[in-house]
Design an enzyme around this catalytic site. Structure first.
Site, PDB file in Angstrom:
ATOM      1  CB  SER B 111      -0.732   0.477   1.035  1.00 20.33           C
ATOM      2  OG  SER B 111      -1.842  -1.570   1.362  1.00 20.33           O
ATOM      3  CD  GLU B 153     -14.530  14.978   1.026  1.00 20.23           C
ATOM      4  OE1 GLU B 153     -15.611  15.241   1.508  1.00 20.23           O
ATOM      5  OE2 GLU B 153     -14.004  16.224   0.518  1.00 20.23           O
ATOM      6  N   PRO B 154     -14.747  12.085   5.676  1.00 21.02           N
ATOM      7  CG  PRO B 154     -14.370  12.408   7.206  1.00 21.02           C
ATOM      8  CD  PRO B 154     -14.816  13.154   5.973  1.00 21.02           C
ATOM      9  CD  GLU B 384      -6.556   2.681  -4.190  1.00 23.42           C
ATOM     10  OE1 GLU B 384      -6.945   3.109  -5.302  1.00 23.42           O
ATOM     11  OE2 GLU B 384      -5.517   2.849  -3.353  1.00 23.42           O
TER      12      GLU B 384
END
Lengths: 246, 406
Positions: B111, B153-154, B384
């Protein structure tokens, strides 16, 4: 300083060994080949280190067919500057040493490196023959090599200790464990190796001086026999009659 | 010579890596000598540097930052970037093979390399100005500078287009506000490639440097997955980003999605590495572990597991190889890459679970790499593009109907 490193192709250490043609030839079917570790990890890397500190060039030389180009490219990827392949089957040590000597004779190398042995036939013959043919000093099984001007200080592992030898260039040296640490080729080195010269040279006429009569595999390991610790008589009897060590 | 079986950082004994690669259909013959040398070199590096220490770092949930220099030296950062910017100018099949070997060691290490290569260096090379390329790429290639990628994002994961991060024009700079979540490498990254909406609602990409006022990177703790990888947030409170740090021309989701396609391609290969390590471990174990007076590999149910695994690994190898061919010809579509990522990661996760069973109780132990791979792959199957989203991408590609938008 001009450094020459003799490199060989050997079967990978995990190869299952077999023979063909009435046990006179190694069965090469499905064998993966590697660059001989003594040539790669110790001889080649030390030559590259010496080039990096003293300047000069590192040439690798191999006797073999085009199938050997992969291991030659690896040597170039690790950091050799150029390569020579003598286009011939490496029949025996005398033949190989003669081919390398014929090339080295006209090229004024200061130090000629080889691994202490190849891990397949374990002959340890080529560098000694090469030194004789080139009329150069030979230091075998070297575990450390420093160069100051034209003088090399070389440590050799001997039984129970160490021997320190000094020798003037040009000379031939065979490298043992300890001389350098393995260098893993990096991506840039691999990409660069494609652009480095690999000169293919036709062999000189030399006859091999030996032929292989036959190979034999070591006997297969027999099964372990468990003997009850109470039954000493059976153990003694087995050691007498089966193992025949008593 | 240093003893490779001891982790000199903490003095603990390390395990010997017995890994042998498996190539049932002689897929190696489809590779060039150069690609094989790249693969073998990466494999040797992983055996030497990663295997002896990784279990310990994963157990302690610590990123082995000492590996960054070595990753830079072997060329794991930006290998496909041209040499003039510090890369190696490698083809994508080689990049895939490199990711395969790194993930054979650990998904977290892969990663780190994926993010640096595909999500940081690739966008700077592809969308950046010549000044940005010269300023960042050579240092990113050596690992002297590390980067991370801020898209998720959250409240916006699978739907990045709904992002709330914004930039406002303020003359020679823009003011960036917002937060990004689940960002690999963020806790130690020197720069972040960040995506945020401008005043017209168009997504823009930019490089934000550590040290900018109002920019913080809190670490995310308590992960049961990718434990040897550093994950965090990116928080921007009125951060001034110089205009020369914006990517000049790219607008919209196409920017970040292009980066993700490149990273996903690497993951399709990486998963083969994790699966191979599990399979190799379970195969060896099945030949050595005796129950009912015979090796457990002699039992039909174990053979069924192992035979299905090597079949699936072989299929994944061929899929990845073909994807590599298409990518090298610049013909791989994002949907094809989705299929590769989804299939191969799922394959690896299922193999990890089956291998864990073959090892019985030993399978849960850190003495073997399987449980670590299995937990790592729970992240890989999600990040991803999740397993489900990739399915819907294939669904949309074959039917023409978009099933995940409104």
């Amino acid at each position: 300083m001009k450094f020459l490193v003799c490199i060989s192709k050997t079967p990978d250490t995990t190869t299952k060994i077999g023979f063909v043609d009435g046990n006179t030839r190694f069965d090469t079917e499905r064998v993966q080949y590697i660059l001989n570790p003594y040539d790669e990890w110790y001889a080649l890397v030390r030559a590259i280190e010496l080039k990096e500190s003293n300047g000069g060039s590192v040439t690798v030389i191999n006797v073999g067919s085009a199938a050997n180009d992969a291991i030659i490219r690896k040597a170039l990827a690790i950091g050799a500057d150029d390569a020579v392949r003598i286009n011939a089957e490496d029949t025996d040590a005398f033949f190989v040493a003669s081919q390398i000597a014929a090339h080295a004779k006209d090229n004024a190398f200061d130090v000629i490196f080889a691994g202490k042995e190849t891990i397949d036939y374990n002959g340890s013959e080529v560098p000694a023959m090469l030194a004789e043919m080139l009329d150069m000093p030979f230091v075998s099984y070297a575990s450390h090599l420093d160069l100051a001007g034209n003088e090399a200080t070389i440590s050799r592992d001997i039984e129970g200790g160490e021997e320190v030898v000094s020798v003037q260039t040009p000379f031939v040296v065979s490298a043992a464990k300890g001389m350098a640490e393995q260098r893993i080729p990096n991506m840039k080195g691999i990409m660069m190796s494609k652009r480095k010269p690999l000169n293919v040279v036709e062999p000189t006429a030399v006859e091999a001086t030996s032929v292989i009569s036959s190979y034999t595999l070591p006997p297969a390991k027999s099964e372990v026999k468990m003997v009850d610790p109470e039954n000493m008589d059976e153990l003694v009897q087995l050691l007498h009659n089966e193992a025949k060590v008593l | 010579m240093s003893n490779p079986t001891v982790d000199h950082q903490n003095g603990r004994a390390a395990k010997t890596d017995l890994y042998q690669a498996h190539d049932y259909m002689l897929v190696d013959e489809l590779l060039t000598e150069e690609q094989k040398l790249i693969r073998d070199s990466a494999r040797a590096w992983v055996k030497k540097e990663v295997s002896p220490i990784i279990e310990d770092y994963a157990e302690r949930a610590e990123f082995p930052s000492q590996l960054l220099k070595g990753l830079g030296e072997i060329g794991a950062f930006g290998p496909t970037i041209p040499e003039e910017y510090g890369g190696a100018g490698m083809d994508y099949t080689s990049y895939g093979l490199l990711m395969q070997e790194l993930e054979r060691g650990d998904s977290g290490i892969r990663s780190t390399a994926s993010v640096q290569s595909s999500l940081v260096m690739f966008p700077i090379y592809k969308f950046g100005t010549e000044e940005q390329r010269r300023k960042y790429l050579p240092k990113l290639a050596t690992g002297e500078m590390m980067g991370c990628f801020g898209l998720t994002e959250p409240d916006h994961g699978s739907n990045p287009g709904g992002m709330l991060s914004t930039i406002k024009d303020a003359g020679d700079h823009v003011i960036l506000n917002g937060s990004k979540m689940w960002i690999s490498n963020s806790p130690f990254a020197d720069i972040a490639v960040v995506w945020a909406k401008d005043e017209e609602g168009k997504i823009r990409g930019m490089v934000v440097e550590r040290g900018a006022e109002g920019f913080t990177t809190p670490t995310i703790h308590k992960k049961w997955s990718l434990r040897a990888s550093a994950t965090g947030e990116l928080v921007f409170e009125d951060v001034k980003v110089p205009k020369e740090n914006l990517f000049p021309d790219i607008r919209g989701l196409r920017g970040p999605l292009t980066c993700l396609s490149s990273a996903r391609f690497g993951i399709a290969w990486g998963a083969i590495g994790a699966a191979s390590d599990c399979y190799d471990t379970a195969l060896r174990y099945s030949q050595e572990r005796i129950q009912f007076d015979k090796p457990i590999g002699a039992f039909q149910l174990t053979q069924k597991k192992l035979a299905e695994m090597i079949t699936e690994i072989t299929k994944a190898q061929l899929l990845a190889w073909r994807l590599g061919q298409l990518k090298d010809q610049d013909r791989a579509t994002p949907a094809q890459i989705s299929m590769g990522k989804r299939n191969n990661v799922n394959m690896a996760l299922e193999i990890a679970r089956e291998c864990r069973q073959i090892l019985g109780g030993a399978g849960i132990s850190g003495e073997y790499p399987i449980m670590r791979h299995m937990m790592n792959l729970e992240s890989v199957v999600t990040y991803e593009g999740t397993h489900d989203i990739h399915l819907l991408i294939t669904g949309m590609d074959v039917t023409g109907f978009n099933a995940f938008k409104g």
